[in-house]
Scaffold this motif. Structure first.
Motif, PDB file in Angstrom:
ATOM      1  N   LEU A   1       0.871  -1.168   0.000  1.00  0.00           N
ATOM      2  CA  LEU A   1       0.000   0.000   0.000  1.00  0.00           C
ATOM      3  C   LEU A   1       0.906   1.215   0.000  1.00  0.00           C
ATOM      4  CD1 LEU A   1      -2.579  -1.171   2.696  1.00  0.00           C
ATOM      5  CD2 LEU A   1      -2.742  -1.400   0.206  1.00  0.00           C
ATOM      6  N   MET A   2       0.856   2.005  -1.081  1.00  0.00           N
ATOM      7  CA  MET A   2       1.833   3.065  -1.268  1.00  0.00           C
ATOM      8  C   MET A   2       1.154   4.396  -1.592  1.00  0.00           C
ATOM      9  SD  MET A   2       4.448   0.879  -3.694  1.00  0.00           S
ATOM     10  CE  MET A   2       5.941   1.795  -3.333  1.00  0.00           C
ATOM     11  N   SER A   3       1.749   5.487  -1.107  1.00  0.00           N
ATOM     12  CA  SER A   3       1.300   6.809  -1.526  1.00  0.00           C
ATOM     13  C   SER A   3       1.670   6.978  -2.996  1.00  0.00           C
ATOM     14  CB  SER A   3       1.979   7.898  -0.686  1.00  0.00           C
ATOM     15  OG  SER A   3       3.366   7.965  -0.996  1.00  0.00           O
ATOM     16  N   ALA A   4       1.044   7.922  -3.659  1.00  0.00           N
ATOM     17  CA  ALA A   4       1.360   8.178  -5.070  1.00  0.00           C
ATOM     18  C   ALA A   4       2.833   8.557  -5.228  1.00  0.00           C
ATOM     19  CB  ALA A   4       0.450   9.270  -5.626  1.00  0.00           C
ATOM     20  N   ASP A   5       3.353   9.383  -4.311  1.00  0.00           N
ATOM     21  CA  ASP A   5       4.766   9.783  -4.387  1.00  0.00           C
ATOM     22  C   ASP A   5       5.693   8.584  -4.251  1.00  0.00           C
ATOM     23  OD1 ASP A   5       4.077  12.434  -4.750  1.00  0.00           O
ATOM     24  OD2 ASP A   5       4.391  12.989  -2.645  1.00  0.00           O
ATOM     25  N   ALA A   6       5.427   7.720  -3.272  1.00  0.00           N
ATOM     26  CA  ALA A   6       6.275   6.535  -3.077  1.00  0.00           C
ATOM     27  C   ALA A   6       6.165   5.600  -4.274  1.00  0.00           C
ATOM     28  CB  ALA A   6       5.884   5.804  -1.796  1.00  0.00           C
ATOM     29  N   ARG A   7       4.979   5.467  -4.796  1.00  0.00           N
ATOM     30  CA  ARG A   7       4.796   4.562  -5.941  1.00  0.00           C
ATOM     31  C   ARG A   7       5.561   5.072  -7.163  1.00  0.00           C
ATOM     32  NH1 ARG A   7      -0.664   1.430  -7.424  1.00  0.00           N
ATOM     33  NH2 ARG A   7       0.271   0.022  -8.918  1.00  0.00           N
ATOM     34  N   ASN A   8       5.518   6.367  -7.382  1.00  0.00           N
ATOM     35  CA  ASN A   8       6.273   6.949  -8.503  1.00  0.00           C
ATOM     36  C   ASN A   8       7.776   6.843  -8.282  1.00  0.00           C
ATOM     37  OD1 ASN A   8       4.002   7.677 -10.017  1.00  0.00           O
ATOM     38  ND2 ASN A   8       3.823   9.640  -8.974  1.00  0.00           N
TER      39      ASN A   8
END
Length: 123
Positions: free
Chosen positions: A94-101
């Motif tokens: 489960l990742m924030s958009a920033d972490a996922r990018n």
């Protein structure tokens, strides 16, 4: 009742996350690439509260299916950037958009079999 396969579990968890309003839910089969899991389920979350709600739903799913969570891990002090829930053969990210990018797990595991998600058409 027959025990669910890892793939069935991963797809059900992906659906649970989509129902919980997680974005860009992806399921990657990594059986041939690592011994740590058979499937990764990756989803974008919007806040710490969103993560907590989804984590509770995952825990409820695990309990209802007579499974167990082996480990949870949070990367960042705030707890809402990247959370990993280890359910044995399935790892839920489960990742924030920033972490996922930033981490780009789909690119890192590009050799996996994309069962669900943006690259599944190309698999």
């Amino acid at each position: 009742m027959a025990e669910k396969t890892s793939k069935e579990q991963a797809l059900e968890l992906a659906q649970l996350l989509e129902d919980g309003k997680a974005d860009d839910v992806t399921v990657i089969e990594v059986t041939k690439l690592t011994s740590c899991a058979d499937f990764f389920v990756i989803a974008t979350i919007h806040s710490s509260a969103h993560w907590q709600g989804l984590a509770k739903q995952i825990k409820d799913y695990v309990k209802a299916n007579d499974m167990q969570i082996h480990l949870t891990h949070t990367k960042t002090a705030g707890g809402d950037d990247w959370n990993v829930i280890d359910i044995g053969s399935v790892l839920v990210h489960l990742m924030s958009a920033d972490a996922r990018n930033f981490y780009e797990l789909e690119k890192l595991w590009h050799a996996g079999n994309f069962i669900k998600g943006s690259q599944s058409e190309n698999a």
